[in-house]
Design a protein around this motif. Structure first.
Motif, PDB file in Angstrom:
ATOM      1  N   HIS A 133     -26.432 -41.012 -41.256  1.00 36.62           N
ATOM      2  CA  HIS A 133     -27.637 -41.041 -40.382  1.00 36.62           C
ATOM      3  C   HIS A 133     -29.095 -41.264 -41.179  1.00 36.62           C
ATOM      4  CE1 HIS A 133     -25.085 -39.636 -37.081  1.00 36.62           C
ATOM      5  NE2 HIS A 133     -24.508 -38.654 -37.772  1.00 36.62           N
ATOM      6  N   HIS A 140     -35.008 -38.077 -41.124  1.00 41.27           N
ATOM      7  CA  HIS A 140     -36.308 -38.226 -40.329  1.00 41.27           C
ATOM      8  C   HIS A 140     -37.466 -37.411 -41.217  1.00 41.27           C
ATOM      9  CE1 HIS A 140     -39.915 -37.493 -37.468  1.00 41.27           C
ATOM     10  NE2 HIS A 140     -39.749 -38.822 -37.467  1.00 41.27           N
ATOM     11  N   THR A 191     -37.651 -36.728 -28.920  1.00 43.15           N
ATOM     12  CA  THR A 191     -38.077 -37.917 -29.842  1.00 43.15           C
ATOM     13  C   THR A 191     -38.754 -37.284 -31.012  1.00 43.15           C
ATOM     14  OG1 THR A 191     -40.213 -37.712 -28.370  1.00 43.15           O
ATOM     15  CG2 THR A 191     -38.311 -39.168 -27.456  1.00 43.15           C
ATOM     16  N   ARG A 246     -31.918 -38.890 -37.508  1.00 42.11           N
ATOM     17  CA  ARG A 246     -31.641 -39.788 -36.295  1.00 42.11           C
ATOM     18  C   ARG A 246     -30.393 -39.923 -36.022  1.00 42.11           C
ATOM     19  NH1 ARG A 246     -36.061 -41.680 -34.102  1.00 42.11           N
ATOM     20  NH2 ARG A 246     -38.075 -42.021 -35.337  1.00 42.11           N
ATOM     21  N   ASP A 260     -31.336 -43.172 -31.022  1.00 43.87           N
ATOM     22  CA  ASP A 260     -32.688 -42.958 -30.555  1.00 43.87           C
ATOM     23  C   ASP A 260     -33.130 -41.594 -30.512  1.00 43.87           C
ATOM     24  OD1 ASP A 260     -33.060 -45.717 -30.636  1.00 43.87           O
ATOM     25  OD2 ASP A 260     -32.723 -45.630 -28.439  1.00 43.87           O
ATOM     26  N   GLU A 261     -32.371 -40.633 -30.808  1.00 45.59           N
ATOM     27  CA  GLU A 261     -32.421 -39.206 -30.644  1.00 45.59           C
ATOM     28  C   GLU A 261     -32.525 -38.492 -31.923  1.00 45.59           C
ATOM     29  OE1 GLU A 261     -29.553 -37.539 -27.961  1.00 45.59           O
ATOM     30  OE2 GLU A 261     -30.404 -38.682 -26.195  1.00 45.59           O
ATOM     31  N   LEU A 262     -33.228 -37.135 -31.872  1.00 47.40           N
ATOM     32  CA  LEU A 262     -33.488 -36.648 -33.267  1.00 47.40           C
ATOM     33  C   LEU A 262     -32.391 -35.404 -33.213  1.00 47.40           C
ATOM     34  CD1 LEU A 262     -37.274 -36.674 -34.245  1.00 47.40           C
ATOM     35  CD2 LEU A 262     -35.399 -37.995 -35.167  1.00 47.40           C
TER      36      LEU A 262
END
Length: 197
Positions: free
Chosen positions: A85, A88, A114, A143, A146-148
């Motif tokens: 992954h 972020h 988000t 990530r 599209d999600e954290l």
């Protein structure tokens, strides 16, 4: 970020693997920032955080894998396909642990979270003085699609609970119902290697 699941019969086998890697000069490979083994001792899971893409570009992960995979085979350890992954955010405690203590790994996977929501929550926690608790050793936000998702390692369950209580209150205040209703998953940490120095 690489997330591995290992099928290991005992913690002693994992310890032997670490010794083999250390003897081969791969105990703390260049490019790997953190290594955390957690969960039941007969089925440990591993999270490795690598300095990517530079570590991949320089082939550091591949070099490590060339030592790791034969060692796993020799010990009869099954390595499942790793989940990879994009990281972020990484937050590391400003202090270093001085003595071995009980450590906990927390997985927090609120559906639909988000980056903007994550920043909102982080700002509110900072304002409440809980943005960087000393008992939280590592915090990695990554990530998945599209999600954290968040993985963090803590030294004190009381501080962990206080932090998540404040996080829930913050999420409620911000109208982030799904985040507020998500329970963190907490597991015992078996071993940590910090290569971020």
């Amino acid at each position: 970020m690489y997330k591995f699941e290992l099928s290991i019969q005992s913690a002693e086998t994992y310890d032997h693997l670490l010794l083999m890697l250390e003897e081969a000069g791969a105990g703390s490979p260049p490019g790997r920032l953190y290594h955390v083994a957690y969960g039941p001792k007969d089925r440990l899971k591993v999270v490795d955080i690598w300095d990517t893409p530079p570590a991949i570009d320089r082939g550091q992960f591949q070099e490590f894998a060339e030592t790791l995979v034969p060692a796993l085979k020799e010990l009869g350890i099954v390595l499942y396909e790793p989940d990879v992954h994009q990281v972020h955010t990484i937050i590391k405690s400003k202090r270093t642990a001085t003595e071995p203590r009980r450590r906990l790994l927390v997985k927090f996977d609120p559906p639909g979270m988000t980056a903007a929501q994550c920043y909102q929550i982080a700002e509110s926690l900072d304002e409440a003085g809980l943005g960087a608790p000393a008992e939280r050793l590592y915090h990695v936000c990554y990530r998945e699609g599209d999600e954290l998702r968040i993985i963090s390692v803590w030294e004190a369950e009381e501080a962990l609970r206080a932090y998540f209580d404040q996080l829930v209150r913050t999420a409620v205040d911000l109208g982030l119902t799904e985040v507020a209703q998500t329970e963190p998953v907490i597991e015992e940490v078996y071993h940590i290697i910090d290569g971020s120095h």
